[in-house]
Write a protein that holds these residues in place. Structure first.
Motif, PDB file in Angstrom:
ATOM      1  N   PRO A 100      13.058  -2.582  10.469  1.00  0.00           N
ATOM      2  CA  PRO A 100      12.693  -1.166  10.512  1.00  0.00           C
ATOM      3  C   PRO A 100      13.399  -0.233   9.543  1.00  0.00           C
ATOM      4  N   LYS A 101      14.536  -0.628   9.000  1.00  0.00           N
ATOM      5  CA  LYS A 101      15.249   0.321   8.146  1.00  0.00           C
ATOM      6  C   LYS A 101      14.738   0.311   6.710  1.00  0.00           C
ATOM      7  N   TYR A 102      14.528  -0.867   6.140  1.00  0.00           N
ATOM      8  CA  TYR A 102      14.198  -0.950   4.721  1.00  0.00           C
ATOM      9  C   TYR A 102      12.758  -1.368   4.427  1.00  0.00           C
ATOM     10  N   PHE A 103      12.083  -1.924   5.430  1.00  0.00           N
ATOM     11  CA  PHE A 103      10.740  -2.462   5.174  1.00  0.00           C
ATOM     12  C   PHE A 103       9.760  -1.903   6.200  1.00  0.00           C
ATOM     13  N   VAL A 104       9.470  -0.615   6.072  1.00  0.00           N
ATOM     14  CA  VAL A 104       8.618   0.063   7.047  1.00  0.00           C
ATOM     15  C   VAL A 104       7.265   0.384   6.410  1.00  0.00           C
ATOM     16  N   THR A 105       6.357  -0.557   6.512  1.00  0.00           N
ATOM     17  CA  THR A 105       4.980  -0.360   6.069  1.00  0.00           C
ATOM     18  C   THR A 105       4.097  -0.922   7.178  1.00  0.00           C
ATOM     19  N   HIS A 106       3.676  -0.032   8.084  1.00  0.00           N
ATOM     20  CA  HIS A 106       3.013  -0.477   9.299  1.00  0.00           C
ATOM     21  C   HIS A 106       1.618  -1.037   9.057  1.00  0.00           C
ATOM     22  N   ALA A 107       0.917  -0.529   8.069  1.00  0.00           N
ATOM     23  CA  ALA A 107      -0.401  -1.090   7.759  1.00  0.00           C
ATOM     24  C   ALA A 107      -0.263  -2.500   7.192  1.00  0.00           C
ATOM     25  N   TYR A 108       0.730  -2.704   6.342  1.00  0.00           N
ATOM     26  CA  TYR A 108       0.978  -4.030   5.771  1.00  0.00           C
ATOM     27  C   TYR A 108       1.335  -5.022   6.870  1.00  0.00           C
ATOM     28  N   ALA A 109       2.205  -4.613   7.806  1.00  0.00           N
ATOM     29  CA  ALA A 109       2.578  -5.484   8.917  1.00  0.00           C
ATOM     30  C   ALA A 109       1.365  -5.824   9.768  1.00  0.00           C
ATOM     31  N   ALA A 110       0.496  -4.835   9.982  1.00  0.00           N
ATOM     32  CA  ALA A 110      -0.714  -5.073  10.768  1.00  0.00           C
ATOM     33  C   ALA A 110      -1.629  -6.080  10.070  1.00  0.00           C
ATOM     34  N   ALA A 111      -1.776  -5.933   8.761  1.00  0.00           N
ATOM     35  CA  ALA A 111      -2.637  -6.838   8.001  1.00  0.00           C
ATOM     36  C   ALA A 111      -2.098  -8.262   8.037  1.00  0.00           C
ATOM     37  N   LYS A 112      -0.792  -8.417   7.873  1.00  0.00           N
ATOM     38  CA  LYS A 112      -0.211  -9.757   7.853  1.00  0.00           C
ATOM     39  C   LYS A 112      -0.196 -10.391   9.245  1.00  0.00           C
ATOM     40  N   SER A 113      -0.050  -9.583  10.277  1.00  0.00           N
ATOM     41  CA  SER A 113      -0.164 -10.094  11.639  1.00  0.00           C
ATOM     42  C   SER A 113      -1.594 -10.544  11.917  1.00  0.00           C
ATOM     43  N   ALA A 114      -2.551  -9.739  11.474  1.00  0.00           N
ATOM     44  CA  ALA A 114      -3.964 -10.097  11.648  1.00  0.00           C
ATOM     45  C   ALA A 114      -4.310 -11.368  10.892  1.00  0.00           C
ATOM     46  N   ALA A 115      -3.672 -11.577   9.743  1.00  0.00           N
ATOM     47  CA  ALA A 115      -3.937 -12.796   8.966  1.00  0.00           C
ATOM     48  C   ALA A 115      -3.548 -14.044   9.754  1.00  0.00           C
ATOM     49  N   ILE A 116      -2.515 -13.941  10.570  1.00  0.00           N
ATOM     50  CA  ILE A 116      -2.114 -15.079  11.407  1.00  0.00           C
ATOM     51  C   ILE A 116      -3.192 -15.369  12.447  1.00  0.00           C
ATOM     52  N   GLY A 117      -3.651 -14.335  13.149  1.00  0.00           N
ATOM     53  CA  GLY A 117      -4.690 -14.524  14.146  1.00  0.00           C
ATOM     54  C   GLY A 117      -5.975 -15.039  13.543  1.00  0.00           C
ATOM     55  N   GLY A 177       0.808  -1.218   0.000  1.00  0.00           N
ATOM     56  CA  GLY A 177       0.000   0.000   0.000  1.00  0.00           C
ATOM     57  C   GLY A 177       0.836   1.260   0.000  1.00  0.00           C
ATOM     58  N   ARG A 178       2.121   1.138  -0.338  1.00  0.00           N
ATOM     59  CA  ARG A 178       3.013   2.302  -0.308  1.00  0.00           C
ATOM     60  C   ARG A 178       2.484   3.462  -1.152  1.00  0.00           C
ATOM     61  N   LYS A 179       2.023   3.151  -2.346  1.00  0.00           N
ATOM     62  CA  LYS A 179       1.593   4.232  -3.241  1.00  0.00           C
ATOM     63  C   LYS A 179       0.317   4.908  -2.757  1.00  0.00           C
ATOM     64  N   PHE A 180      -0.373   4.268  -1.812  1.00  0.00           N
ATOM     65  CA  PHE A 180      -1.594   4.859  -1.265  1.00  0.00           C
ATOM     66  C   PHE A 180      -1.331   5.593   0.048  1.00  0.00           C
ATOM     67  N   GLY A 181      -0.118   5.430   0.608  1.00  0.00           N
ATOM     68  CA  GLY A 181       0.227   6.148   1.832  1.00  0.00           C
ATOM     69  C   GLY A 181       0.617   5.279   3.002  1.00  0.00           C
ATOM     70  N   ASP A 182       0.890   3.984   2.768  1.00  0.00           N
ATOM     71  CA  ASP A 182       1.403   3.140   3.838  1.00  0.00           C
ATOM     72  C   ASP A 182       2.871   3.473   4.070  1.00  0.00           C
ATOM     73  N   GLY A 183       3.302   3.360   5.311  1.00  0.00           N
ATOM     74  CA  GLY A 183       4.683   3.671   5.653  1.00  0.00           C
ATOM     75  C   GLY A 183       4.834   3.781   7.153  1.00  0.00           C
ATOM     76  N   PRO A 184       5.819   4.554   7.636  1.00  0.00           N
ATOM     77  CA  PRO A 184       5.957   4.780   9.072  1.00  0.00           C
ATOM     78  C   PRO A 184       4.690   5.415   9.637  1.00  0.00           C
ATOM     79  N   LEU A 185       4.383   5.129  10.896  1.00  0.00           N
ATOM     80  CA  LEU A 185       3.109   5.549  11.467  1.00  0.00           C
ATOM     81  C   LEU A 185       2.898   7.058  11.393  1.00  0.00           C
ATOM     82  N   HIS A 186       3.949   7.846  11.609  1.00  0.00           N
ATOM     83  CA  HIS A 186       3.768   9.302  11.597  1.00  0.00           C
ATOM     84  C   HIS A 186       3.529   9.841  10.184  1.00  0.00           C
TER      85      HIS A 186
END
Length: 261
Positions: free
Chosen positions: A151-168, A91-100
Motif C-alpha cells: 500500500p505505500k509504494y505500489f498503489v494502483t487499484h485498477a491495475y491490481a483489479a486487472a491482475k486479480s481478474a487475470a487469475i480468475g 495506467g498511472r498516467k491515465f489516472g490509476d491510483g488510490p481509489l479516492h
C-alpha cells in the motif's frame, strides 16, 4: 524440454520479459512471432532475435492484432504451439491510483491494457486450437499485486483489479478447456527491471524497501531473464499435465513483510 518444431506468439514480446522469453524460446529451437506496439520496437526486437523470427506492430487491446499474428505465424511457421501474453502496462498516467483519486479514464484504460487485451489473445488462441483440433499452451502474465498488495509504494487499484481478474480468468478457462488438452497458466512476477517499472527503479526509498520485500539474491529487482525458466516450463509441449496454475516469480515478495525504514 523439447521445443523442436514448435511455434509461439508472444504478445508484448518486443521488450522486457516478453523479449527475454522470446530469446529463450528461440534458443531452444522454437519459432517465435513477437507483437509490439510500434514498428520501431519490432525492428529492434528482430535485431536481437534474428531474421528467422517474425514481428508485428499492433495494439494488443484491438481484436485484429492477435488475429493478424495468428495468420502470420501459421502461414510462415505452420501449426502454432502456444501463446505467451505479456502485453499490459501501468495506467498511472491515465489516472490509476488510490481509489479516492482513481479516474474513470484511468480505470477503463488500465483494464483495457491489462485485461481486455489478455481476453482477446486468449480467446483467439482458444478458437485456433479448437478449429485445428490441436492441443495447446497458453501462458498469461499476472502480477503479485493481484493478490499481495503493497500500500505505500505500489498503489494502483485498477491495475491490481486487472491482475486479480487475470487469475480468475486463467483458472476459469483452464477448467473449461482442459478436456481439449489446452493448458492455461499464469506467472505472477514482482518488481522487475522493465520500462513500466522505471518510476520504482529510480526511487531510492523503493529500492531500500525491496531489500526486505523481495529478499532473494541480495534483495534486488527481478531481471527479465529471471522469468525465462518458468516460461519455458509452462510453454513446453511436455508440460501437458499442468493447467490452471499461478506461479509467483517474485524474489520472496509474497512471503515477506518489507521494511520501510
Amino acid at each position: 524440454m523439447n521445443f523442436q518444431n514448435t511455434t509461439y506468439i508472444i504478445m508484448g514480446g518486443t521488450g522486457g520479459m516478453g523479449l527475454s522469453s522470446a530469446l529463450a524460446l528461440k534458443a531452444q529451437g522454437a519459432k517465435v512471432l513477437v507483437v509490439g506496439r510500434t514498428e520501431q520496437s519490432c525492428q529492434e526486437a528482430l535485431q536481437s532475435l534474428g531474421s528467422d523470427a517474425l514481428a508485428l506492430a499492433g495494439d494488443a487491446s484491438e481484436p485484429e492484432t492477435i488475429q493478424k499474428a495468428i495468420v502470420m505465424a501459421h502461414s510462415n511457421f505452420g501449426t502454432i504451439t502456444g501463446l505467451f501474453h505479456v502485453a499490459g502496462g501501468s495506467g498511472r498516467k491515465f489516472g490509476d491510483g488510490p481509489l479516492h483519486e482513481l479516474t474513470l479514464e484511468g480505470w477503463n484504460k488500465t483494464l483495457d491494457m491489462n485485461l481486455t487485451s489478455l481476453m482477446l489473445s486468449n480467446r483467439a488462441m482458444i478458437e485456433y486450437f479448437l478449429s485445428h483440433k490441436k492441443a495447446g499452451m497458453i501462458l498469461n502474465m499476472g502480477s503479485v499485486l493481484g493478490y499481495s498488495p503493497s500500500p505505500k509504494y505500489f498503489v494502483t487499484h485498477a491495475y491490481a483489479a486487472a491482475k486479480s481478474a487475470a487469475i480468475g480468468f486463467t483458472k476459469s478457462i483452464a477448467a473449461y478447456y482442459a478436456s481439449h488438452n489446452i493448458c492455461v497458466n499464469l506467472i505472477a512476477p514482482s518488481l522487475f527491471e522493465t520500462p513500466m517499472a522505471q518510476r520504482a527503479m529510480e526511487d531510492d526509498k523503493i529500492q531500500h524497501f525491496l531489500k526486505s520485500k523481495q529478499p532473494l539474491d541480495g534483495g534486488r529487482p527481478g531481471k527479465p531473464e529471471d522469468i525465462t525458466n518458468a516460461v519455458l516450463m509452462f510453454l513446453a509441449p511436455d508440460s501437458n499435465f499442468i493447467t490452471g496454475q499461478v506461479l509467483a516469480v517474485d524474489g520472496g515478495w509474497a512471503i515477506s513483510e518489507g521494511q520501510y525504514e
